[in-house]
Enzyme design. Structure first.
Site, mmCIF file in Angstrom:
data_model
loop_
_atom_site.group_PDB
_atom_site.id
_atom_site.type_symbol
_atom_site.label_atom_id
_atom_site.label_comp_id
_atom_site.label_asym_id
_atom_site.label_seq_id
_atom_site.Cartn_x
_atom_site.Cartn_y
_atom_site.Cartn_z
ATOM 1 N N LYS A 160 -7.362 -19.549 -7.596
ATOM 2 C CA LYS A 160 -6.934 -18.159 -7.362
ATOM 3 C C LYS A 160 -7.679 -17.264 -8.329
ATOM 4 C CE LYS A 160 -3.913 -15.875 -4.816
ATOM 5 N NZ LYS A 160 -3.315 -16.249 -3.523
ATOM 6 N N ASP A 193 -5.952 -11.384 -0.897
ATOM 7 C CA ASP A 193 -4.547 -11.479 -1.327
ATOM 8 C C ASP A 193 -4.121 -10.011 -1.514
ATOM 9 O OD1 ASP A 193 -2.467 -13.634 -2.318
ATOM 10 O OD2 ASP A 193 -2.322 -12.017 -3.753
HETATM 11 P P1 NDP Z 1 -1.242 -6.454 0.887
HETATM 12 O O1 NDP Z 1 -1.931 -5.864 -0.275
HETATM 13 O O2 NDP Z 1 -1.830 -6.310 2.241
HETATM 14 O O3 NDP Z 1 0.251 -5.907 0.978
HETATM 15 C C1 NDP Z 1 1.143 -6.069 -0.065
HETATM 16 C C2 NDP Z 1 2.441 -5.392 0.296
HETATM 17 O O4 NDP Z 1 3.425 -5.725 -0.680
HETATM 18 C C3 NDP Z 1 2.334 -3.879 0.271
HETATM 19 O O5 NDP Z 1 3.253 -3.322 1.160
HETATM 20 C C4 NDP Z 1 2.681 -3.555 -1.188
HETATM 21 O O6 NDP Z 1 3.150 -2.253 -1.384
HETATM 22 C C5 NDP Z 1 3.790 -4.572 -1.435
HETATM 23 N N1 NDP Z 1 3.803 -4.899 -2.873
HETATM 24 C C6 NDP Z 1 2.793 -5.441 -3.588
HETATM 25 N N2 NDP Z 1 3.127 -5.562 -4.868
HETATM 26 C C7 NDP Z 1 4.373 -5.111 -4.962
HETATM 27 C C8 NDP Z 1 5.277 -4.975 -6.033
HETATM 28 N N3 NDP Z 1 4.958 -5.366 -7.287
HETATM 29 N N4 NDP Z 1 6.508 -4.478 -5.758
HETATM 30 C C9 NDP Z 1 6.838 -4.106 -4.491
HETATM 31 N N5 NDP Z 1 6.011 -4.184 -3.435
HETATM 32 C C10 NDP Z 1 4.806 -4.681 -3.678
HETATM 33 O O7 NDP Z 1 -1.035 -7.987 0.511
HETATM 34 P P2 NDP Z 1 -0.696 -9.221 1.467
HETATM 35 O O8 NDP Z 1 0.138 -8.778 2.618
HETATM 36 O O9 NDP Z 1 -1.942 -9.954 1.708
HETATM 37 O O10 NDP Z 1 0.182 -10.119 0.481
HETATM 38 C C11 NDP Z 1 1.618 -10.059 0.441
HETATM 39 C C12 NDP Z 1 2.138 -11.350 -0.164
HETATM 40 O O11 NDP Z 1 1.752 -12.453 0.653
HETATM 41 C C13 NDP Z 1 1.631 -11.687 -1.569
HETATM 42 O O12 NDP Z 1 2.632 -12.355 -2.268
HETATM 43 C C14 NDP Z 1 0.474 -12.642 -1.289
HETATM 44 O O13 NDP Z 1 0.204 -13.464 -2.399
HETATM 45 C C15 NDP Z 1 1.053 -13.422 -0.127
HETATM 46 N N6 NDP Z 1 0.118 -14.131 0.732
HETATM 47 C C16 NDP Z 1 -0.950 -13.494 1.297
HETATM 48 C C17 NDP Z 1 -1.785 -14.186 2.146
HETATM 49 C C18 NDP Z 1 -2.917 -13.523 2.845
HETATM 50 O O14 NDP Z 1 -3.579 -14.194 3.634
HETATM 51 N N7 NDP Z 1 -3.172 -12.250 2.647
HETATM 52 C C19 NDP Z 1 -1.605 -15.618 2.408
HETATM 53 C C20 NDP Z 1 -0.411 -16.179 1.820
HETATM 54 C C21 NDP Z 1 0.386 -15.446 0.995
HETATM 55 P P3 NDP Z 1 2.144 -1.146 -2.000
HETATM 56 O O15 NDP Z 1 1.138 -0.873 -0.931
HETATM 57 O O16 NDP Z 1 3.015 0.032 -2.308
HETATM 58 O O17 NDP Z 1 1.533 -1.739 -3.225
HETATM 59 O O1 2IT Z 2 -1.867 -17.075 -1.044
HETATM 60 C C1 2IT Z 2 -2.691 -17.405 -0.167
HETATM 61 O O2 2IT Z 2 -2.599 -18.486 0.422
HETATM 62 C C2 2IT Z 2 -3.763 -16.472 0.163
HETATM 63 N N1 2IT Z 2 -3.815 -15.377 -0.385
HETATM 64 C C3 2IT Z 2 -4.812 -16.868 1.164
HETATM 65 C C4 2IT Z 2 -5.904 -17.667 0.487
HETATM 66 C C5 2IT Z 2 -7.099 -17.998 1.336
HETATM 67 O O3 2IT Z 2 -7.996 -18.636 0.765
HETATM 68 O O4 2IT Z 2 -7.145 -17.669 2.515
#
Ligand code: NDP
Ligand code: 2IT
Length: 448
Positions: A129, A169
């Site tokens: 990561k 992420d």
């Molecule tokens: P994005 O940046 O697209 O969206 C994040 C969302 O979560 C936004 O709505 C953001 O609000 C909110 N957020 C982030 N930080 C905080 C915080 N500290 N408090 C409250 N709200 C918060 O990210 P993703 O959708 O990609 O990721 C969301 C989660 O999913 C994370 O935990 C990530 O690690 C996990 N994840 C992502 C994957 C991926 O493929 N993208 C795969 C597996 C897991 P704001 O815009 O106001 O910051």
């Molecule tokens: O938390 C996760 O699994 C991710 N942000 C996706 C990682 C990836 O390599 O697609």
């Protein structure tokens, strides 16, 4: 969730001492160790091979300076990270988080989780990561590009298609991956699949954008079906409104559920008629604005400041898709009191240990992050395969493979929870299944 096994307890204490200023990392390790008690009792060979001592220590951690210049010519310095946690079963693989809260402990917790998650996907990917404490909010496209190019100028020395493959992420989507990919290609003069989540015109995979949210719902659907229920007619809360949240909302709705709330880091919207996802996509994917803008499309909906309040809305199913520790013990109790029967995690480690205890004590169906949100990285694995083969699969082909992977992840969680005497505890099942594959590979490869 006390650990009785003396060896595990001792190692956990040593790990806590060694990483005392990294609470999120310690939280992630503690959860896994709690599940591993019955495994350690059966597998003295893994203890003898020092697998556990090795698995809690990253193979390599890189920290670097990221200088960049804003549109007014002012110089800024952020801190960049890449933690290459474990390469026993494949090249390091995991996303890059851009958020002001990022520090080494957060990246280590995410990297540690990624090791087990990637193992569960059935694909050959190790865990890693990265990220930076850079805040993308309010920055121009030019500033984002300056930052991404500077970040990659240093990171490119440590990654590669067969070595370490970053992706998105929080704060890193297709735009940022594009800028990073361009810079890598320019410096290294090679076009390889060194990043995933790329744009569709330059090696990206169809369905990668949708994969984490869709995968979360495929996993959750399997869990619901195995327990005699379904999404049909259920009321759902989805926290966040980013990549994972948007496509979780889309798939849950297509399964016949009604998503009534979504959020961002400022507050949440409650729309009792069901969220209008087209409006959310316009606000978040196109305009990059705050979720309060939803009221312009639906004045009858409610907006509330603060993130925690979303968990006070009565629901059947909660899908936390924002960030770590967003559901604490208090919120979990309110969810239970209001009739919530299912929590399935799109975000990484969104539930505190107290929240998890509340779910398990009250018999909720609990889909743990490293299993439930593995669809994103699994589809990244499929993107790597397509890049290596120099071909592209259709959306339907990728989606079908993703669906099959999520089914097999649920089956592994279910099978291992039963085999180790904790039927229905999918957290234990996920931790054990994810661990055993990596642990056996580490043992086979010797003390490295
Ligand atoms: P994005 O940046 O697209 O969206 C994040 C969302 O979560 C936004 O709505 C953001 O609000 C909110 N957020 C982030 N930080 C905080 C915080 N500290 N408090 C409250 N709200 C918060 O990210 P993703 O959708 O990609 O990721 C969301 C989660 O999913 C994370 O935990 C990530 O690690 C996990 N994840 C992502 C994957 C991926 O493929 N993208 C795969 C597996 C897991 P704001 O815009 O106001 O910051
Ligand atoms: O938390 C996760 O699994 C991710 N942000 C996706 C990682 C990836 O390599 O697609």
């Amino acid at each position: 969730m006390a650990i009785k096994n003396a060896y595990l307890n001792d190692l956990l204490e040593r790990t806590k001492k060694r990483n005392a200023n990294e609470p999120e990392f310690i939280q992630a390790v503690t959860e896994v160790f709690t599940s591993l008690e019955p495994v350690i009792e059966k597998r003295q060979d893994l203890v003898d091979a020092g697998v556990l001592e090795r698995i809690v220590e990253p193979e390599r951690q890189i920290m670097f300076r990221v200088p960049w210049t804003d549109d007014n010519g002012k110089v800024h310095v952020n801190r960049g990270f890449r933690v290459q946690f474990n390469s026993a079963i494949g090249p390091y693989k995991g996303g890059i988080r851009l958020h002001p809260s990022v520090n080494l402990g957060i990246i280590k917790f995410l990297g540690f989780e990624q090791v087990f998650k990637n193992s569960l996907t059935t694909l050959p990917m190790g865990g890693g990561k990265g990220g930076s404490d850079f805040d993308p909010k309010g920055k121009s496209d030019n500033e984002i590009m300056n930052f991404c190019q500077s970040f990659m100028t240093e990171l490119c020395k440590y990654i590669g298609a067969d070595c370490d493959v970053p992706a998105g992420d929080i704060g890193t989507g297709a735009r940022e991956v594009g800028f990073m990919f361009g810079q890598y290609k320019r410096i290294r003069n090679e076009w390889v699949g060194v990043l995933t989540g790329k744009g569709l015109t330059y090696g990206g995979s169809l369905a990668r954008k949708e994969a984490t949210g869709f995968g979360l719902c495929y996993f959750t659907n399997e869990m619901l079906l195995a327990n005699g229920t379904s999404f049909e007619g259920k009321t759902v809360l989805v926290s966040g409104s980013g990549n994972v949240a948007i496509y979780a909302c889309e798939k849950a709705t297509s399964y016949g559920a009604k998503v009534v709330a979504m959020s961002d880091s400022n507050g949440y919207i409650y729309d009792k008629n069901g969220i209008d996802l087209k409006a959310i996509k316009q606000i978040k994917e196109v305009e990059r604005k705050r979720i309060t803008e939803y009221l312009k499309y639906h004045p009858e909906a409610e907006y509330h400041e603060g993130c925690k309040g979303i968990w006070t809305i009565p629901c059947d199913i909660a899908l936390p898709c924002a960030t770590q520790n967003e559901i604490d013990g208090e919120s979990a109790k309110i969810l239970v009191k209001n009739g919530c029967k299912v929590v399935s995690e799109g975000a990484n480690m969104p539930s505190t240990p107290e929240a998890i205890e509340t779910y398990l004590a009250n018999g909720l169906l609990y889909g743990p992050a490293k299993a439930a949100n593995a669809g994103g990285v699994a589809t990244s694995g499929l993107e790597m395969s397509q890049n290596s083969m120099r071909l592209s699969w259709t959306f339907e082909e990728v989606d079908e493979k993703l669906h099959g992977i999520m089914r097999s992840i649920f089956k592994a969680c279910d099978d291992y929870s039963k085999e180790y005497g904790m039927p229905g505890n999918y957290m234990a099942g996920a931790n054990i299944a994810g661990f055993l594959k990596v642990a056996d590979a580490m043992k086979a490869q010797g003390n490295v």
